[in-house]
Design an enzyme around this catalytic site. Structure first.
Site, PDB file in Angstrom:
ATOM      1  N   SER A  24       0.745  -1.130   0.103  1.00  0.00           N
ATOM      2  CA  SER A  24       0.055   0.010   0.104  1.00  0.00           C
ATOM      3  C   SER A  24       0.872   1.525  -0.170  1.00  0.00           C
ATOM      4  CB  SER A  24      -0.885   0.098   1.126  1.00  0.00           C
ATOM      5  OG  SER A  24      -0.130  -0.134   2.344  1.00  0.00           O
ATOM      6  N   ASN A 111      -1.210  -2.452  13.833  1.00  0.00           N
ATOM      7  CA  ASN A 111      -2.744  -2.062  13.884  1.00  0.00           C
ATOM      8  C   ASN A 111      -3.038  -0.827  14.588  1.00  0.00           C
ATOM      9  OD1 ASN A 111      -2.853  -4.504  12.749  1.00  0.00           O
ATOM     10  ND2 ASN A 111      -3.640  -5.726  14.410  1.00  0.00           N
ATOM     11  N   HIS A 157     -39.750  24.115  -8.316  1.00  0.00           N
ATOM     12  CA  HIS A 157     -39.752  23.076  -9.206  1.00  0.00           C
ATOM     13  C   HIS A 157     -39.266  23.876 -10.580  1.00  0.00           C
ATOM     14  CE1 HIS A 157     -43.079  21.259  -6.948  1.00  0.00           C
ATOM     15  NE2 HIS A 157     -43.375  22.678  -6.837  1.00  0.00           N
ATOM     16  N   SER A 278     -14.512  25.847 -26.350  1.00  0.00           N
ATOM     17  CA  SER A 278     -14.825  24.740 -27.236  1.00  0.00           C
ATOM     18  C   SER A 278     -13.537  24.392 -28.176  1.00  0.00           C
ATOM     19  CB  SER A 278     -16.033  24.693 -27.601  1.00  0.00           C
ATOM     20  OG  SER A 278     -16.161  23.511 -28.887  1.00  0.00           O
ATOM     21  N   LYS A 284     -17.915  29.325 -27.638  1.00  0.00           N
ATOM     22  CA  LYS A 284     -18.538  28.646 -26.746  1.00  0.00           C
ATOM     23  C   LYS A 284     -17.672  29.279 -25.346  1.00  0.00           C
ATOM     24  CE  LYS A 284     -20.282  24.941 -26.520  1.00  0.00           C
ATOM     25  NZ  LYS A 284     -21.521  24.367 -25.536  1.00  0.00           N
ATOM     26  N   ASN A 286     -17.487  27.384 -21.802  1.00  0.00           N
ATOM     27  CA  ASN A 286     -18.132  26.393 -20.990  1.00  0.00           C
ATOM     28  C   ASN A 286     -17.914  26.484 -19.467  1.00  0.00           C
ATOM     29  OD1 ASN A 286     -19.120  25.538 -23.329  1.00  0.00           O
ATOM     30  ND2 ASN A 286     -17.323  24.282 -23.893  1.00  0.00           N
ATOM     31  N   GLU A 291     -18.688  22.254 -13.820  1.00  0.00           N
ATOM     32  CA  GLU A 291     -19.312  20.890 -13.875  1.00  0.00           C
ATOM     33  C   GLU A 291     -18.260  19.844 -13.254  1.00  0.00           C
ATOM     34  OE1 GLU A 291     -21.009  21.303 -18.325  1.00  0.00           O
ATOM     35  OE2 GLU A 291     -18.879  21.789 -18.156  1.00  0.00           O
ATOM     36  N   TYR A 318      -9.046  -6.020  13.890  1.00  0.00           N
ATOM     37  CA  TYR A 318      -8.319  -5.549  12.775  1.00  0.00           C
ATOM     38  C   TYR A 318      -8.512  -6.577  11.476  1.00  0.00           C
ATOM     39  CZ  TYR A 318      -4.863  -4.122   8.957  1.00  0.00           C
ATOM     40  OH  TYR A 318      -4.517  -3.627   7.614  1.00  0.00           O
ATOM     41  N   LYS A 326      -7.714   4.089   2.729  1.00  0.00           N
ATOM     42  CA  LYS A 326      -6.871   5.159   2.977  1.00  0.00           C
ATOM     43  C   LYS A 326      -7.222   5.689   1.421  1.00  0.00           C
ATOM     44  CE  LYS A 326      -3.608   3.083   5.802  1.00  0.00           C
ATOM     45  NZ  LYS A 326      -4.516   2.145   5.593  1.00  0.00           N
TER      46      LYS A 326
HETATM   47  N1  ARG Z   1      -0.789  -1.322   5.743  1.00  0.00           N
HETATM   48  C1  ARG Z   1      -1.779  -1.629   7.145  1.00  0.00           C
HETATM   49  C2  ARG Z   1      -3.036  -0.874   6.851  1.00  0.00           C
HETATM   50  O1  ARG Z   1      -2.887   0.155   6.176  1.00  0.00           O
HETATM   51  C3  ARG Z   1      -1.112  -1.433   8.269  1.00  0.00           C
HETATM   52  C4  ARG Z   1      -1.606  -2.353   9.229  1.00  0.00           C
HETATM   53  C5  ARG Z   1      -1.106  -3.821   9.091  1.00  0.00           C
HETATM   54  N2  ARG Z   1      -1.485  -4.617  10.244  1.00  0.00           N
HETATM   55  C6  ARG Z   1      -1.321  -5.999   9.855  1.00  0.00           C
HETATM   56  N3  ARG Z   1      -1.616  -6.716  10.865  1.00  0.00           N
HETATM   57  N4  ARG Z   1      -1.102  -6.583   8.758  1.00  0.00           N
HETATM   58  O2  ARG Z   1      -4.018  -1.349   7.485  1.00  0.00           O
END
Ligand code: ARG
Length: 476
Positions: A24, A111, A157, A278, A284, A286, A291, A318, A326
């Site tokens: 991630s 966690n 309306h 445009s 135009k 716009n 929008e 968790y 995220k």
């Molecule tokens: N990258 C993980 C998340 O955002 C962090 C927590 C990971 N915890 C685990 N037990 N693998 O949730």
């Protein structure tokens, strides 16, 4: 074998696709400063409670500060094999300070660490958003004040209903955004709770001092249940709900700007710097900016639905699913901040065509209700007056005239209660100013609302600035 911090019980290397699939880092690297700040506070707490030595703590803190500089100077190396920002920083710390780095994770788990990081991040961003909203409120009120006497048709309306002041219309948006501000302030109370020390799920065997960590990180409160602390994402859902409602408001305002800037309405012109042309039609101009605000609103709703769906079937506590929180959160933060910024800058530059608005308000039988009220004031029951004026409208329509263009004789054919003074009642100015009921469009009312709003905005700004500077007595 592998460089992974959790590799002890594994005898096989992680599959490359799995590494990419579980990583991630591309998304959560934006949490780096909070991760480091949180770790520094954690070190200080561990040292204060003699869980690690002062020397170890200062060595860790020095290393962490150096990593922060590296990240900020773009010298930090990211790779999928290290999963997330927490692992990246800890691994780099080990290279930097050696074996002592292994002590940082004492009495902590990823966690509770990730829960802390998101809360710190979202606290800052919520405050930024609130500050933006107050600034925008100010812009709304400024335009409202400078258009205190601009009249336009009010619509129900999307049909012309009654004349209203443009300032009253704008102040309706002030009310919406001021509720948004309250909602974000309310979210903030639940974001601002310190989860660290909950560890993986059950708390820890070490004699930690969670209040001290909270104090170092400016949290007024410590989370009460370790299981809830690591599995709670309500605060994100609440934030996304508030953001969604706020985006509804931006989207409705955008819709009106789009409509009003059309040739058919001609009530406003967007500033050139906030419009686009445009590629084929030279004439135009716009309204792409409003929008896009309207379009991005859909993405924010999607983010809210994502979070609700991610969380809805998760057993405590968790689960890795939660890593998917995220992307939607950051997306919404980025969108709402950019929309606020766009509107702060665009609103004061709108060209308002007072004449077109006034013209539109003087055609289309907007004075029919006032005519009925006139009859009621002379003793006729409202329903009867409504019917009587309806007939007069029908008659005027067939002659291509407005109600105030009918002769007194013609009006008297609908009711003998009509006398010459009706024509005074039917002027736009009179219609506006006779709506004196609290919250109505009468000029005095609207001026009072503007005055009140200005006072409120000033107070809100002061409180927010205090909060942003982490004054402990500040309450939103
Ligand atoms: N990258 C993980 C998340 O955002 C962090 C927590 C990971 N915890 C685990 N037990 N693998 O949730």
């Amino acid at each position: 074998m592998s460089e992974k911090l959790w590799s002890g019980r594994f005898s096989e290397k992680t599959n490359k696709n799995v590494e990419a699939f579980t990583a991630s880092i591309d998304i959560d690297k934006r949490l780096y400063s909070y991760d480091i700040e949180g770790s520094i506070a954690h070190c200080k707490m561990l040292a204060k409670e003699s869980i690690i030595t002062e020397e170890d703590a200062s060595c860790l803190i020095k290393g962490l500060s150096k990593i922060k500089r590296e990240i900020e100077q773009g010298e930090f190396q990211y790779k999928d094999s290290l999963e997330d920002i927490h692992m990246h920083i800890e691994t780099r710390l080990a290279q930097e300070v050696g074996k002592v780095a292994q002590k940082l994770h004492t009495a902590r788990s990823r966690n509770d660490q990730v829960a802390l990081d998101i809360r710190m991040y979202l606290r800052d961003e919520t405050l930024n958003i609130m500050k933006g909203l107050v600034t925008f409120e100010k812009e709304i009120v400024n335009v409202a004040r400078s258009h205190i006497d601009t009249i336009l048709p009010g619509y129900t309306h999307l049909q012309k209903a009654q004349p209203i002041l443009l300032s009253h219309h704008l102040m309706a948006y002030y009310e919406m955004f001021s509720r948004d501000l309250n909602r974000f302030g309310d979210c903030l109370k639940r974001i601002n709770v310190m989860p660290l020390g909950s560890a993986a799920i059950a708390g820890t065997t070490y004699p930690i001092n969670r209040d001290y960590t909270a104090k170092l990180l400016y949290f007024p409160e410590v989370s009460a249940n370790s299981i809830d602390s690591v599995s709670d994402r309500d605060f994100i859902i609440e934030f996304l709900s508030s953001a969604s409602i706020c985006m509804v408001h931006f989207s409705r305002l955008s819709e009106e700007l789009i409509l009003w800037s059309s040739y058919e309405f001609g009530f406003i012109e967007l500033p050139d710097s906030f419009a686009t042309g445009s590629s084929i039609m030279p004439q135009k101009k716009n309204p792409d900016v409003p929008e896009l605000v309207r379009g991005k609103t859909g993405r924010v709703f999607g983010d809210l639905v994502s979070l609700l769906t991610i969380m809805k079937s998760l057993p405590l506590a968790y689960n890795r699913d939660m890593q998917e929180d995220k992307g939607p959160l950051f997306n919404t933060v980025d969108i709402i901040k950019s929309c606020i910024d766009i509107f702060i800058n665009m609103l004061p530059k709108l060209k308002i065509n007072k004449e077109a608005m006034g013209r539109a308000a003087s055609e289309g039988y907007l004075n029919a209700t006032d005519m009925a009220d006139y009859l009621v004031n002379k003793g006729m029951p409202f329903r009867e007056a409504h019917r009587c004026v309806g007939k007069a409208v029908n008659y005027a329509l067939s002659r291509n005239k407005e109600l105030h263009e009918l002769a007194i004789k013609e009006l008297q054919s609908f009711s003998s209660l009509f006398t010459e003074d009706i024509f005074d009642i039917l002027t736009i100015q009179k219609m506006i100013n006779s709506r004196r009921s609290f919250g109505g469009t009468g000029t005095e009312n609207v001026t009072a609302a503007i005055n009140e709003a200005e006072k409120k905005i000033e107070k809100e700004m002061k409180t927010l600035t205090k909060f942003i500077n982490y004054d402990s007595d500040a309450k939103v």
